[in-house]
Structures are given as structure tokens and as C-alpha cells.
Write a protein that holds these residues in place. Structure first.
Motif, short mmCIF file in Angstrom:
data_model
loop_
_atom_site.label_atom_id
_atom_site.label_comp_id
_atom_site.label_asym_id
_atom_site.label_seq_id
_atom_site.Cartn_x
_atom_site.Cartn_y
_atom_site.Cartn_z
N GLN A 52 0.82 -1.21 0.00
CA GLN A 52 0.00 0.00 0.00
C GLN A 52 0.86 1.26 0.00
OE1 GLN A 52 -2.47 -0.71 3.46
NE2 GLN A 52 -3.98 -1.89 2.30
N ARG A 53 1.93 1.26 0.78
CA ARG A 53 2.78 2.46 0.87
C ARG A 53 3.58 2.71 -0.39
NH1 ARG A 53 6.73 1.92 3.79
NH2 ARG A 53 6.54 -0.21 4.59
N HIS A 54 3.90 1.63 -1.12
CA HIS A 54 4.74 1.76 -2.31
C HIS A 54 3.96 1.64 -3.61
CE1 HIS A 54 8.72 1.88 -0.33
NE2 HIS A 54 8.15 1.14 0.60
N GLY A 55 2.66 1.55 -3.53
CA GLY A 55 1.86 1.49 -4.73
C GLY A 55 2.03 0.21 -5.53
N VAL A 56 2.16 -0.92 -4.83
CA VAL A 56 2.33 -2.22 -5.48
C VAL A 56 0.99 -2.94 -5.50
CG1 VAL A 56 3.57 -4.41 -5.42
CG2 VAL A 56 4.72 -2.31 -4.68
N ALA A 57 0.64 -3.50 -6.63
CA ALA A 57 -0.71 -4.03 -6.82
C ALA A 57 -1.01 -5.27 -5.98
CB ALA A 57 -0.94 -4.34 -8.30
N LYS A 58 -0.01 -6.17 -5.83
CA LYS A 58 -0.28 -7.45 -5.18
C LYS A 58 0.67 -7.69 -4.01
CE LYS A 58 -1.66 -9.69 -9.53
NZ LYS A 58 -1.46 -10.88 -10.40
N TRP A 59 0.16 -8.42 -3.02
CA TRP A 59 1.02 -8.83 -1.90
C TRP A 59 0.68 -10.27 -1.53
CZ3 TRP A 59 -1.43 -10.38 2.55
CH2 TRP A 59 -2.75 -9.95 2.73
N TYR A 60 1.70 -10.96 -0.99
CA TYR A 60 1.54 -12.36 -0.61
C TYR A 60 2.22 -12.60 0.73
CZ TYR A 60 0.44 -13.23 -5.56
OH TYR A 60 -0.11 -13.22 -6.82
N ASP A 61 1.82 -13.70 1.40
CA ASP A 61 2.54 -14.16 2.59
C ASP A 61 3.17 -15.53 2.34
OD1 ASP A 61 0.37 -15.89 2.64
OD2 ASP A 61 -0.44 -15.14 4.54
N ASP A 62 3.27 -15.90 1.06
CA ASP A 62 3.85 -17.19 0.67
C ASP A 62 4.71 -16.97 -0.57
OD1 ASP A 62 3.85 -20.27 0.72
OD2 ASP A 62 3.21 -19.80 -1.32
N GLY A 63 5.98 -17.39 -0.48
CA GLY A 63 6.90 -17.16 -1.58
C GLY A 63 6.52 -17.91 -2.84
N GLN A 64 6.07 -19.14 -2.71
CA GLN A 64 5.70 -19.92 -3.89
C GLN A 64 4.56 -19.26 -4.65
OE1 GLN A 64 7.36 -23.19 -4.75
NE2 GLN A 64 6.56 -22.27 -6.63
N ALA A 65 3.62 -18.68 -3.92
CA ALA A 65 2.49 -18.01 -4.58
C ALA A 65 2.97 -16.84 -5.41
CB ALA A 65 1.47 -17.56 -3.53
N LEU A 66 3.94 -16.08 -4.89
CA LEU A 66 4.48 -14.96 -5.67
C LEU A 66 5.21 -15.47 -6.90
CD1 LEU A 66 6.10 -11.69 -4.61
CD2 LEU A 66 7.43 -13.22 -6.05
N VAL A 67 6.05 -16.49 -6.72
CA VAL A 67 6.81 -17.02 -7.86
C VAL A 67 5.86 -17.56 -8.93
CG1 VAL A 67 8.35 -18.90 -8.55
CG2 VAL A 67 8.90 -17.50 -6.56
N ASP A 68 4.77 -18.16 -8.52
CA ASP A 68 3.82 -18.76 -9.47
C ASP A 68 2.91 -17.73 -10.14
OD1 ASP A 68 4.85 -21.25 -8.94
OD2 ASP A 68 3.29 -21.80 -7.49
N ASP A 69 2.92 -16.51 -9.67
CA ASP A 69 2.06 -15.46 -10.24
C ASP A 69 2.48 -15.23 -11.70
OD1 ASP A 69 0.84 -13.05 -11.05
OD2 ASP A 69 0.85 -12.25 -9.01
N PRO A 70 1.57 -15.42 -12.65
CA PRO A 70 1.94 -15.23 -14.07
C PRO A 70 2.29 -13.78 -14.42
CG PRO A 70 -0.43 -15.58 -13.84
CD PRO A 70 0.17 -15.87 -12.50
N ASP A 71 1.93 -12.84 -13.57
CA ASP A 71 2.27 -11.44 -13.82
C ASP A 71 3.68 -11.09 -13.36
OD1 ASP A 71 -0.19 -10.88 -14.96
OD2 ASP A 71 -1.11 -10.28 -13.07
N VAL A 72 4.35 -12.02 -12.67
CA VAL A 72 5.72 -11.80 -12.20
C VAL A 72 6.69 -12.43 -13.19
CG1 VAL A 72 7.39 -12.33 -10.38
CG2 VAL A 72 5.07 -11.61 -9.76
N ASP A 73 7.56 -11.60 -13.78
CA ASP A 73 8.55 -12.10 -14.73
C ASP A 73 9.88 -12.45 -14.07
OD1 ASP A 73 6.87 -11.56 -16.99
OD2 ASP A 73 7.42 -9.44 -16.84
N ALA A 74 10.25 -11.71 -13.01
CA ALA A 74 11.56 -11.88 -12.37
C ALA A 74 11.40 -11.65 -10.87
CB ALA A 74 12.57 -10.89 -12.95
N VAL A 75 12.29 -12.25 -10.10
CA VAL A 75 12.14 -12.28 -8.64
C VAL A 75 13.37 -11.69 -7.96
CG1 VAL A 75 11.80 -13.77 -6.62
CG2 VAL A 75 10.63 -14.30 -8.78
N TYR A 76 13.14 -10.83 -7.01
CA TYR A 76 14.19 -10.27 -6.16
C TYR A 76 14.06 -10.91 -4.78
CZ TYR A 76 16.34 -6.55 -3.20
OH TYR A 76 17.08 -5.84 -2.27
N VAL A 77 15.09 -11.63 -4.36
CA VAL A 77 15.09 -12.31 -3.06
C VAL A 77 15.83 -11.42 -2.06
CG1 VAL A 77 15.82 -14.34 -1.76
CG2 VAL A 77 15.01 -14.58 -4.12
#
Length: 341
Positions: A52-77
């Protein structure tokens, strides 16, 4: 990789903690051809707050869910080092380029496993050794090699001291930076890696390293003092000293050549000092506020098809962790830490 042909590289961050607030996170939104579309933190409330503070559309509490998101092309760990390998391999398995915070992982073996997985899957792997892309260090490189302002570099000496931070004495906080099972070591590992990686970038790989580490204050499990000696493949030699229970903060690297001396700090934007037959000169170059942005610009460029933009980050990340493993080996054995043995 679909993102190589898309106009915008859409990023997801795993571990949106302090380092992502100013140093790195905003860069993914500022860099042309890049967007930050999702963030993850195990504490879902904190992930939602960050989004919300950074204007990001989606948030998750599970890493696999973020990685599996088809709208995510690359991941910053951007989690602590003990989970870098887990999340990096997760992203690689999904075919998504991964940018891993420094230090690369808790030991060189984990770093090598990440690099090997990326190579086998033909997935780019990057490490956040961003100081090599800061204008101040490009000036250092220019003085050393383009202008040959100190002649041929012969040796390098680094000293870093800092007062004890009281937050590392609080048993209730158990701060991960000084818990070796999470961080791989103490503050030497957390910040000393920056200096060692810059030296690798300037002078080539450190091929031999040894050292002594101790915990003089006894406030936490990790080492608080480190002394090391090292040598580069080109014959240069060096020494390093880190102490985190000192009266004052001091950060200085001195490169001695056969025709002068060049001095600079790893952190902050203090002056670069050149001493040679022409006299003494100082160069003042400020760091950008979003300090990872210059590097993130290069890796976005590489993902858009500009080869070798990112300066061999993964390989140098392995080498930097290998050097720290050599220095800390005896201390880890003496204290029973099952890291890098």
C-alpha cells in the motif's frame, strides 16, 4: 523466457524488509522498462502495508504463490541469507530470473548450487553487489586504470571499525545479522562482503585468503573482530581488519602503487583521495538515494537483451563468499558453527 520479449520486466520481491524500503525497492519502479508488481513477506500484514505504501498491486505471505504469479517475470530475493538458496532455486525452477541480496548465501557451496541451477535451466542469476555500479567506484577504477594515477597497484589495505550497536545485545531481538545460522556470520559477513566484492571487481579474483576471527565482546554468537591477509591472482597482496566494538567509526581502503596512493571508503560518500608526485587531490562524488538503482538499471537492460550488462555478478558473488569462508573457517570450527566447513 517471455519477459525477454516484453516491454516491461515485472518484478516480485520476496522479503520486503528494511533493505527494500529505500535502497532497492523503489528502483524497480523508477528504472525504464521495469515495474514492481508484487511483494511477499511471511507476515501478511507487513506485506500488505508495504504494498500500500509503495503502490504495489499485489502482496503475498507465501513465496511460492508470488513465484507462481503469471504477472511476475523476475524475482528479487531480499530475505536473510539462510533462505536465499531456497527462494532462488524456487524462482529458477519456475524459469524466472532471480536477483539475490548480498551476501549471496550462507556459504560458497550454497552459492555454487544456485549458480549451477541457473546455468542448467538457462535462467539468469544476479547478486546485489551494487556498489560496483556507483559513480564513486567508477571514478576509483578510472583513476587506477585509465589514468594510472598511482602507477601499478602493488598492495591494498582495508580497515573498518564501528562502535557496538546496542540492538545486538538485546536477547529478545535476536537480530539475524549476528546469528550465524541465519546470516552466515556476523557484521563482517554482512558488510565486509561489499569491500571484498569491490576489490574483486577492481583487481580480479582473490585467490588466497586466510584470517583470524574472535568474539571479544561476547554480546552475540558471531565474530565481532576479523583480521585477514589475502592475495590476488595478479600478484597483488592485501590485508583487512574489521572490529565492531570500537570507539569510533572508521572505513578506509588504501591502494598503494609504485607511483602513488589512492584512498576511499566503502560506505558513505566521503572523498576519494589521491596522492602522487603531482600532489594531493580529492574527489567528492555523492551516492544516489536509491543506492541499488544503477545496478538494477544494468540487470533490467540485460533482461531486455543487452548481454553482459551485469558484470559477472553471480560468479563474483560465489568468489566473495568463498573468501569469507576461508577467513572464518577456524572460528566456525572452534565455535561449532555448522557453516562453510
Amino acid at each position: 523466457m517471455s519477459s525477454a520479449h516484453s516491454k516491461t520486466i515485472r518484478w516480485g520481491i520476496i522479503g520486503c524488509g528494511d533493505v527494500t524500503e529505500v535502497k532497492s525497492g523503489p528502483a524497480f519502479q523508477k528504472v525504464e522498462g521495469s515495474a514492481l508488481v508484487a511483494v511477499m513477506r511471511r507476515d501478511g500484514d507487513k506485506a500488505r502495508d508495504y504494498a500500500q505504501r509503495h503502490g504495489v498491486a499485489k502482496w503475498y505471505d507465501d513465496g511460492q504463490a508470488l513465484v507462481d504469479d503469471p504477472d511476475v517475470d523476475a524475482v528479487y530475493v531480499a530475505t536473510p541469507p539462510s533462505s536465499h538458496k531456497h527462494y532462488a532455486l524456487m524462482a529458477i525452477a519456475a524459469g524466472k530470473p532471480v536477483y539475490v541480496e548480498k551476501p549471496f548465501a550462507v556459504d560458497a557451496a550454497e552459492c555454487e548450487a544456485i549458480v549451477a541451477a541457473g546455468r542448467a535451466a538457462n535462467v539468469p542469476v544476479f547478486v546485489a553487489y551494487y556498489r560496483r555500479m556507483l559513480p564513486r567506484f567508477h571514478k576509483v577504477r578510472e583513476l587506477l586504470f585509465d589514468e594510472r594515477a598511482i602507477g601499478t597497484p602493488r598492495s591494498v589495505h582495508h580497515v573498518h571499525t564501528a562502535p557496538h550497536n546496542p540492538r545486538y545485545s538485546d536477547p529478545q531481538s535476536s537480530h539475524w545479522h549476528v546469528r550465524p545460522e541465519i546470516s552466515g556470520g556476523g557484521l563482517f559477513v554482512d558488510i565486509g562482503c561489499h569491500t571484498l566484492n569491490i576489490l574483486d571487481w577492481l583487481f580480479g579474483p582473490i585467490t588466497r585468503a586466510s584470517g583470524h576471527a574472535s568474539n571479544q565482546r561476547g554480546s552475540y554468537p558471531a565474530e565481532d573482530s576479523v583480521a585477514m591477509a589475502f592475495a590476488f591472482g595478479n600478484g597483488m597482496v592485501g590485508t583487512g581488519l574489521w572490529n565492531f566494538d570500537a570507539l569510533q567509526r572508521h572505513d578506509l581502503t588504501e591502494v598503494t602503487g609504485d607511483a602513488g596512493r589512492l584512498s576511499f571508503a566503502t560506505f558513505g560518500d566521503g572523498p576519494i583521495r589521491l596522492e602522487n608526485a603531482a600532489g594531493v587531490r580529492e574527489f567528492h562524488i555523492e551516492n544516489p538515494r536509491t543506492i541499488q538503482q544503477p545496478l538494477i538499471e544494468t540487470l533490467v537492460a540485460e533482461l531486455h537483451g543487452q548481454p553482459a550488462a551485469c558484470l559477472d555478478l553471480a560468479a563474483s558473488g560465489v568468489r566473495t563468499t568463498w573468501v569469507m569462508d576461508q577467513v572464518l573457517r577456524d572460528y566456525r570450527r572452534a565455535t561449532g558453527q555448522q557453516i562453510g566447513l
